[in-house]
Write a protein that holds these residues in place. Sequence first.
Motif, PDB file in Angstrom:
ATOM      1  N   ARG A 172       0.874  -1.171   0.000  1.00 20.73           N
ATOM      2  CA  ARG A 172       0.000   0.000   0.000  1.00 20.73           C
ATOM      3  C   ARG A 172       0.915   1.226   0.000  1.00 20.73           C
ATOM      4  O   ARG A 172       2.131   1.108  -0.033  1.00 20.73           O
ATOM      5  N   TYR A 173       0.313   2.405   0.073  1.00 22.96           N
ATOM      6  CA  TYR A 173       1.090   3.630  -0.061  1.00 22.96           C
ATOM      7  C   TYR A 173       1.008   4.479   1.197  1.00 22.96           C
ATOM      8  O   TYR A 173       0.029   4.431   1.942  1.00 22.96           O
ATOM      9  N   VAL A 174       2.065   5.276   1.422  1.00 24.14           N
ATOM     10  CA  VAL A 174       2.142   6.176   2.567  1.00 24.14           C
ATOM     11  C   VAL A 174       2.982   7.382   2.148  1.00 24.14           C
ATOM     12  O   VAL A 174       3.804   7.281   1.235  1.00 24.14           O
ATOM     13  N   VAL A 175       2.768   8.533   2.804  1.00 26.22           N
ATOM     14  CA  VAL A 175       3.567   9.726   2.498  1.00 26.22           C
ATOM     15  C   VAL A 175       4.665   9.860   3.549  1.00 26.22           C
ATOM     16  O   VAL A 175       4.385   9.947   4.742  1.00 26.22           O
ATOM     17  N   ILE A 176       5.927   9.836   3.094  1.00 27.70           N
ATOM     18  CA  ILE A 176       7.084  10.035   3.969  1.00 27.70           C
ATOM     19  C   ILE A 176       7.891  11.184   3.375  1.00 27.70           C
ATOM     20  O   ILE A 176       8.215  11.154   2.191  1.00 27.70           O
ATOM     21  N   ASP A 177       8.229  12.189   4.170  1.00 26.25           N
ATOM     22  CA  ASP A 177       8.994  13.354   3.705  1.00 26.25           C
ATOM     23  C   ASP A 177       8.342  13.990   2.473  1.00 26.25           C
ATOM     24  O   ASP A 177       9.030  14.347   1.507  1.00 26.25           O
TER      25      ASP A 177
END
Length: 128
Positions: free
Chosen positions: A15-20
Amino acid sequence: MSWEQAEIRELKVNRYVVIDDEPCRIISIQMSKPGKHGEAKARLEVVGLFDGQKRSVVHPVTHKVRIPMIDKGKAQVLSMHGNVAQLMDLATYQTFELPVPEELQGKLQPGQEVMYMEALGRRKLTWQ
């Protein structure tokens, strides 16, 4: 708003996630047991969708993270200018240009249909 919030314990691999401020695909998740004076921690291994960089972060499992809304679209190649393709979205007829990734260079022809991905206002050509 092109993202939603979720706790780390709700995340799943691929799945996807927002990092930086970079939308990333999750490669692996390791959860640790709660410590004597704390809560369980999660270690995320992710890779950036647009920059291809690997990242690793550790947060408590109740930490809130942003989940990007990822839209996939179909476009037709109008023309090629070196490593840049001029595309027209087949649903909205909007035209835009995108750099052609290395694995697709030399394989795109005008008139061909391609897939693209859009996340946090950025676009990228993808495999069909």
